[in-house]
Design an enzyme around this catalytic site. Structure first.
Site, PDB file in Angstrom:
ATOM      1  N   ASN A  27       0.848  -1.199   0.000  1.00  0.00           N
ATOM      2  CA  ASN A  27       0.000   0.000   0.000  1.00  0.00           C
ATOM      3  C   ASN A  27       0.881   1.245   0.000  1.00  0.00           C
ATOM      4  OD1 ASN A  27       0.473   0.863   2.865  1.00  0.00           O
ATOM      5  ND2 ASN A  27      -0.357  -1.186   3.230  1.00  0.00           N
ATOM      6  N   ARG A  28       0.252   2.397  -0.058  1.00  0.00           N
ATOM      7  CA  ARG A  28       0.993   3.638  -0.292  1.00  0.00           C
ATOM      8  C   ARG A  28       1.440   4.355   0.978  1.00  0.00           C
ATOM      9  NH1 ARG A  28      -2.737   6.906  -4.181  1.00  0.00           N
ATOM     10  NH2 ARG A  28      -1.183   8.491  -3.767  1.00  0.00           N
TER      11      ARG A  28
END
Ligand code: CTP
Length: 412
Positions: free
Chosen positions: A210-211
């Protein structure tokens, strides 16, 4: 941005070379910076370097430029004094109220916040004289940073390294926006912070990630450690962040590793801050060899649910397995949808997860992830709601740590 007057005092230690980066960062943020080195600092870095970086003349003594009365005026006019590095000798002279050079005279006349970033050998840092001097300066209202641990000059290593210039600059900015943001009020508090994103492996070269950059959790760990807490940071994948000074860092990859690290460290902790972006699902099967593209259409990736670490910690505490745990903080990233706005979903999440505090970020449209500034809300299990005004992740962290400190004070 508001242009402030910052004095960077530099004492005579090898870390004086790092003061150059600090001056650079503060001037690039738009501040008016003046460097006041001691005479010994100039044996490590030449006056010309500081003059070029700050754009101002550099003096060390009280008899330079006398008509300008700099020994009084520099301190009086400052919005912030940062001493980096602060050597054992400089700390001792500051405690004694000496004014035998321009830097100590400036410290005596400054009415603004003063931040000392110590750097010295471990023996000097741990000597009772220095320990007492640091305590005295803190009691008088100065912020004295915890040094980092690691390689010192020569072969030895231990606490005594100057925190990274970026870290000092970040904390300096925090003090400029809020002079009382860093009281030394968390000594004896053991805090466990998770940060960054987890990576759920598919095969030896691929993962689902994820970011999350880890910046918010790192900022919480940094601010709490500088307020005196004993901090363990469980770090997933981050945007290449440097370890915060004075923090023990435990690295993990997947959500399962994060869960195991939290289980291991939570029994000792008084506070758990779950800012990590933990994957809710992982591939049901890890393929031990690289998945080849082959000629077939791709197969589906079957996912299985990860444990909810936050909810697990809340449950363990309720079952009496975490007798030391006093405050559990969760994070929520919400967008709002047809069913309700960001706060509607956040209130539901707080109730579901059962934590004591929930930090809420509105996400989407490039907000919250991978950026330096942020805003949101802080929701308490007691129904308290406050807005976290827009600011740096360090400013947000300081508000989050304030809320934790308030709960601890109120006997949580
Ligand atoms: N969290 C956790 N373990 C997980 C997933 C999340 O401990 N497996 C923690 C996060 O660290 C964060 C909080 O739970 O503090 C909120 O995570 P989020 O994923 O937003 O909550 P969910 O309950 O998964 O809700 P939804 O995905 O529906 O928004």
């Amino acid at each position: 941005m508001d242009r402030k007057r910052i004095i960077v005092g530099v004492a005579g230690g090898i870390a004086a070379y790092k003061a150059c980066s600090l001056v650079r960062q503060l001037t690039e943020s738009g501040h008016h910076v003046r460097v006041v080195p001691t005479a010994s600092a100039l044996r490590f870095v030449g006056a010309a370097t500081f003059e070029a970086l700050s754009g101002h003349p550099v003096h060390t003594g009280v008899f330079d430029d006398v008509p300008e009365v700099p020994h009084v005026r520099i301190g009086q006019d400052a919005d912030l004094v940062v001493v980096a590095p602060a050597t054992a000798d400089l700390l001792a002279r500051a405690v004694a109220g000496r004014a035998d050079d321009l830097l100590t005279a400036t410290l005596l006349t400054a009415r603004c916040p003063v931040l000392f970033a110590p750097a010295m050998h471990t023996e000097m840092w741990q000597h009772p004289a220095t320990v007492d001097n640091v305590a005295t300066l803190r009691r008088r209202g100065a912020v004295v940073l915890e040094p980092a641990s690691g390689r010192l000059t020569g072969a030895d290593s231990g606490p005594g390294r100057l925190p990274e210039p970026e870290e000092i600059a970040t904390l300096a900015e925090l003090l400029l926006t809020r002079p009382d943001a860093m009281p030394h009020d968390l000594t004896g508090v053991r805090m466990l912070v998770t940060a960054g994103g987890t990576r759920e492996p598919l095969d030896p070269v691929r993962f689902i990630g994820n970011r999350s950059s880890g910046k918010q959790g790192y900022a919480v760990a940094r601010v709490a450690a500088q307020r005196g807490a004993e901090v363990t940071l469980i770090a997933g994948h981050t945007a290449g962040l440097a370890d915060p000074a004075g923090v023990e860092v435990v690295r993990i990859g997947s959500a399962t590793e994060l869960r195991d690290a939290v289980s291991k460290h939570a029994p000792d902790a008084n506070v758990l801050v779950m800012s990590a972006a933990v994957a809710d699902f992982r591939p049901a099967q890890f393929v031990a060899t690289k998945i080849k593209k082959g000629a077939e259409e791709p197969t589906e990736i079957v996912l299985t649910r990860n444990d909810d670490v936050l909810a697990g910690a809340v449950r363990s505490r309720a079952e009496g397995q975490l007798p030391n745990m006093r405050v559990i903080v969760g994070f929520a990233a919400e967008t709002g949808d047809a069913n309700g706005d960001v706060l509607f979903h956040a209130r539901g999440k707080l109730a579901r997860k059962g934590c004591d505090l929930l930090v809420v970020n509105a996400v989407g449209d490039g907000r919250a992830f991978e950026v330096d500034n942020n805003d949101g809300w802080l929701l308490g299990a007691d129904g308290a709601e406050s807005a976290l005004e827009h600011g740096s992740k360090t400013q947000m962290a300081s508000r989050i740590v304030d809320a934790v400190a308030a709960l601890l004070r109120d006997g949580a």
